[in-house]
Design a protein around this motif. Structure first.
Motif, mmCIF file in Angstrom:
data_model
loop_
_atom_site.group_PDB
_atom_site.id
_atom_site.type_symbol
_atom_site.label_atom_id
_atom_site.label_comp_id
_atom_site.label_asym_id
_atom_site.label_seq_id
_atom_site.Cartn_x
_atom_site.Cartn_y
_atom_site.Cartn_z
ATOM 1 N N HIS A 284 66.229 42.177 34.043
ATOM 2 C CA HIS A 284 65.305 41.088 32.746
ATOM 3 C C HIS A 284 65.598 39.364 33.781
ATOM 4 N N ALA A 285 65.219 39.768 35.440
ATOM 5 C CA ALA A 285 65.995 38.416 36.076
ATOM 6 C C ALA A 285 64.708 38.051 35.524
ATOM 7 N N PHE A 286 64.865 36.248 36.202
ATOM 8 C CA PHE A 286 63.814 35.354 35.812
ATOM 9 C C PHE A 286 63.169 35.784 36.883
ATOM 10 N N LEU A 287 61.853 35.525 37.383
ATOM 11 C CA LEU A 287 60.952 36.448 39.088
ATOM 12 C C LEU A 287 60.208 34.477 39.512
ATOM 13 N N GLY A 288 60.441 33.717 38.829
ATOM 14 C CA GLY A 288 59.481 32.476 39.754
ATOM 15 C C GLY A 288 60.305 31.929 40.164
ATOM 16 N N CYS A 289 60.779 30.987 40.126
ATOM 17 C CA CYS A 289 60.775 29.961 40.684
ATOM 18 C C CYS A 289 62.426 29.563 40.237
ATOM 19 N N GLU A 290 63.315 29.490 41.657
ATOM 20 C CA GLU A 290 64.943 29.145 41.054
ATOM 21 C C GLU A 290 65.222 28.030 39.845
ATOM 22 N N LEU B 228 53.544 47.305 34.065
ATOM 23 C CA LEU B 228 55.040 46.230 34.426
ATOM 24 C C LEU B 228 54.882 45.014 33.776
ATOM 25 N N VAL B 229 55.681 44.974 32.926
ATOM 26 C CA VAL B 229 56.464 44.045 32.197
ATOM 27 C C VAL B 229 57.031 42.588 33.041
ATOM 28 N N THR B 230 56.775 42.278 33.420
ATOM 29 C CA THR B 230 58.458 41.030 34.408
ATOM 30 C C THR B 230 58.821 40.317 32.797
ATOM 31 N N ILE C 210 52.185 48.457 42.071
ATOM 32 C CA ILE C 210 51.733 47.502 40.202
ATOM 33 C C ILE C 210 50.080 46.901 40.293
ATOM 34 N N THR C 211 48.694 47.655 39.127
ATOM 35 C CA THR C 211 47.865 47.588 39.067
ATOM 36 C C THR C 211 47.552 46.573 37.521
ATOM 37 N N TRP C 212 49.095 46.786 36.818
ATOM 38 C CA TRP C 212 48.175 45.915 35.706
ATOM 39 C C TRP C 212 49.709 45.113 35.340
ATOM 40 N N LEU C 213 49.878 44.003 35.518
ATOM 41 C CA LEU C 213 50.730 43.250 35.495
ATOM 42 C C LEU C 213 50.847 42.448 33.852
ATOM 43 N N ALA C 214 51.504 42.555 32.939
ATOM 44 C CA ALA C 214 51.382 42.017 31.390
ATOM 45 C C ALA C 214 51.044 40.155 31.737
ATOM 46 N N SER C 215 50.798 39.122 30.940
ATOM 47 C CA SER C 215 50.660 37.863 30.622
ATOM 48 C C SER C 215 50.970 37.967 29.197
ATOM 49 N N ASP C 216 50.903 36.792 29.739
ATOM 50 C CA ASP C 216 51.738 36.124 27.813
ATOM 51 C C ASP C 216 50.001 35.669 27.367
ATOM 52 N N ASN C 217 49.527 35.957 25.976
ATOM 53 C CA ASN C 217 48.148 35.657 25.588
ATOM 54 C C ASN C 217 48.345 33.639 25.118
#
Length: 710
Positions: free
Chosen positions: A364-370, A419-421, A449-456
């Motif tokens: 469950h790491a943060f995968l954006g910027c450091e 995938l849900v990051t 990965i073909t389907w990636l969850a995003s926040d509506n």
């Protein structure tokens, strides 16, 4: 009270001839006319016509809208409504929607053209919101009827409605009453005029009497058919959402492009991990990057085997499947701290076939910027030259791949493309990270990965991230850091009250916030009396809006007080009281939701760019569109394609997407739907003054307040 004038102008045939509208009745040997599968909406800018347009838009049903307020609008005349194609008469619209039964000035040639057109081709007319009056087949309300608020009223579908266009409903149609200070629903309740051919489909009690008045009914007169609606609504209100499918079915005869379902999917994030608990003293969550008090000690919430038993039993009771987004490291860490024992993971693995599973990354790491957490709120760390430091491609890929391997070893039934990051990280997060991590798309491709969850609440639209497509998810306002109802209410109070009341002040800083509280909720009762009803209503609104997007909660909400269940129960139990067995909740998994959203976008683009043509000639429906285009359609039971049943049974119809095709799509209607006949004309034509102004209550233009962040 404004009165109407009714005069007999011409016989039906004379009127049609005068207007130049073709009539098949006059030419018995003429070929059957072509009826284009497109709806004409004539709008006055009111919420009711807008609601019907929104219903057609969401389903993918083509329509043309004319705004009466625009000076440059087209004139509705015989040439606009009908013409000839390849020697065959063509009706350009299969149905007409008007803001009321006659929105034009007295003796309007446009209304006369519509009357002639509807008679000639048996085209139905919907009066989106009209005054109860004899011209609409109803008594004036002053004669034993009612004009006024119907907030909180319980309407009912009649026997004729259930055997007709509203057969997907169980019976009750409750009207919302969300605020005691705002008028939300206004209606005219009345009974049919003596001798009128009027069939009520939806009725409500007339206050002060033992009688019931019509809210929706069919009026047959002068060779025409009108659906007369005498209550005002907007696209968000539950009463409209319940009746919208039937309105469309009535006006199209159940033959139209587009399809709709009532969808509900729930993702449960952080399974196997633990969620840090809200601290009511610090008003933050120890363990979170923005909770920096040196004395803050994390107090994690984690499900138990008993919670798994409850979840599996709940699913069986409701015939519903939860989607569990899991973090394998949560179990590994727990075993390391507990002598190799993890009863929760063991129980889940034993019951793995009862659930659907989604990769939620390993830690469950943060995968954006450091993240630079030396400031609150955090910011993106930068290099010496000021460029953003990003989590690397290898680290991203490892989080995805390692969790997948853990799940495979555990025997979880996975779909590798989903995938849900953690926190939807890697995707842009405003204001700190205005762009995606540039390493995200390559890492997704590395792992198929073909389907990636995003926040509506951040990105309601679907988009591409490299080869992957996003699936927007609705955040339910049940907090990840709450396992007990009192904690949920305490945090809710902190967020949504003013600073003078001990709150965060977010409502003072952003008055547009929709869930603001006038006073703090009681921590003992606030959850069941305020939060649960509101969240149930919001989620049910999505279900009734043909919206397949999933909702997401967290494993903490299925632990301890199990606070998610009252909301989920409320959605499903309420649904069961409203809908017939032929209209079940559709509970799709993430990849199916993504595919549905993507097909809709492609279809909408094709329709809006004029690439789709569809029409009906007798018992045959033909659809022409771009090669390879899947087509959504709704047809009567018994409809076939190349000799095989079309679509799937839902809500008493056949509907769904066709497979891609390079040739025009041809559907054959059942004989019962292939021969529609116009009603008899009595030779008199109603020419009326405009209907009395229909009153729009104060609250009708506003949707139900959405959840914070949704």
């Amino acid at each position: 009270m404004k009165r109407t004038i009714r005069t007999t102008l011409l016989t039906t045939g004379a009127l049609i001839a005068a207007l130049g509208v073709p009539t098949t009745a006059a030419h018995a040997d003429a070929p059957a006319p072509r009826i284009d599968l497109r709806v004409l909406i004539v709008s006055d800018g009111g919420p009711s016509t807008d609601a019907i347009a929104a219903e057609l838009d969401t389903a993918g049903t083509p329509y043309t809208e004319i705004d009466l307020a625009r000076a440059d609008r087209p004139v509705i005349d015989a040439e606009y409504l009908a013409d000839t194609v390849d020697g065959r008469e063509r009706a350009r619209f299969q149905a007409v929607v008007l803001p009321n039964d006659n929105p034009f000035p007295a003796n309007s040639p446009e209304m006369a053209a519509l009357v002639a057109y509807e008679r000639a081709y048996d085209i139905p007319q919907v009066d989106a919101y009209t005054y109860a009056r004899p011209e609409a087949g109803l008594q004036y309300p002053v004669y034993g009827g009612y004009s006024g608020s119907v907030d909180g009223a319980r309407a009912e579908v009649t026997a004729a409605g259930r055997s007709g266009p509203f057969g997907y409903l169980e019976g009750p149609v409750p009207f919302e009453d969300n605020s005691p200070t705002v008028g939300e629903s206004y209606a005219y309740l009345s009974t049919p005029v003596a001798g009128a051919d009027f069939t009520p489909y939806v009725e409500a009690p007339i206050p002060g009497t033992a009688r019931r008045g019509s809210l929706v009914g069919e009026y047959r007169h002068d060779g025409r058919r009108e659906l007369v609606v005498t209550f005002v609504y907007n696209r968000y209100q539950q009463q409209f959402r319940l009746l919208a499918r039937g309105i469309v079915r009535w006006m199209t005869g159940g033959v139209h492009l587009g399809a709709s379902r009532n969808y509900f999917a729930v993702h449960v994030d952080d399974v196997f991990a633990a969620d840090d608990r809200w601290n009511s003293t610090l008003n933050c969550t120890p363990g979170d990057v923005d909770c920096t008090d040196p004395n803050a000690t994390p107090d994690p919430i984690r499900m138990t085997p008993a919670d798994v038993d409850h979840a599996t039993a709940w699913q069986r009771e409701h015939d519903f499947t939860l989607d569990l987004a899991y973090n394998g490291a949560g179990s590994v860490d727990h075993r390391e701290d507990n002598n190799g024992v993890d009863p929760l993971a063991d129980k889940f693995v034993a019951e793995r076939g009862a659930f659907r599973w989604i990769n939620h990354t390993y830690t469950h790491a943060f995968l954006g910027c450091e993240q630079d957490t030396t400031v609150v709120p955090w910011r993106c760390a930068t290099d010496a030259d000021g460029s953003t430091k990003w989590v690397g491609r290898d680290d991203l890929s490892d989080e995805i791949a390692h969790n997948r391997v853990w799940g495979r070893i555990a025997g979880l039934p996975l779909e590798d493309g989903e995938l849900v990051t953690g926190e939807h990280s890697g995707l842009r997060v405003l204001p700190q990270q205005p762009a995606d991590n540039p390493n995200l798309a390559p890492a997704l491709a590395d792992n198929g990965i073909t389907w990636l969850a995003s926040d509506n609440s951040r990105e309601p639209g679907q988009r591409q991230v490299g080869a992957a497509t996003t699936v927007p998810r609705y955040p339910m306002n049940i907090f990840y850091n709450a396992g007990r109802a009192a904690e949920q209410v305490d945090e809710y109070n902190w967020i949504y009250t003013g600073r003078a009341q001990g709150g965060s002040g977010i409502c003072e800083d952003n008055p547009a916030t929709t869930t603001c509280l006038p006073a703090p909720l009681d921590t003992a009762t606030g959850y069941t009396e305020h939060i649960v009803p509101l969240e149930r209503q919001i989620a049910l609104g999505h279900v009734l809006a043909n919206d397949p997007k999933p909702h997401f909660i967290h494993q903490s909400n299925l632990a301890e007080d199990r606070i998610a269940y009252p909301v989920l129960d409320g959605v499903l139990t309420t649904y069961d009281t409203l809908f017939a067995e032929n209209t079940p909740v559709v509970n799709p998994r993430m990849e199916d939701i993504g595919s549905e959203l993507r097909r809709r976008a492609a279809w909408r683009a094709a329709v809006q760019s004029g690439q789709v043509t569809a029409y009906r000639i007798g018992g045959t429906v033909t659809v022409e569109g771009p090669d390879g285009m899947a087509v959504p359609a709704t047809m009567p039971e018994g409809t076939t394609r190349a000799g095989s049943p079309f679509g799937e049974a839902y809500a008493g119809e056949r509907s769904g997407w066709t497979s891609s095709a390079t040739a025009p799509l041809t559907l054959t209607l059942p004989s019962s739907a292939a021969s529609a006949t116009a009603g008899d004309a009595d030779g008199s034509v109603p020419v009326t003054r405009p209907a009395p102004d229909t009153r729009v209550p104060e609250g009708v233009a506003e949707p139900v307040a959405p959840a914070a962040g949704s």
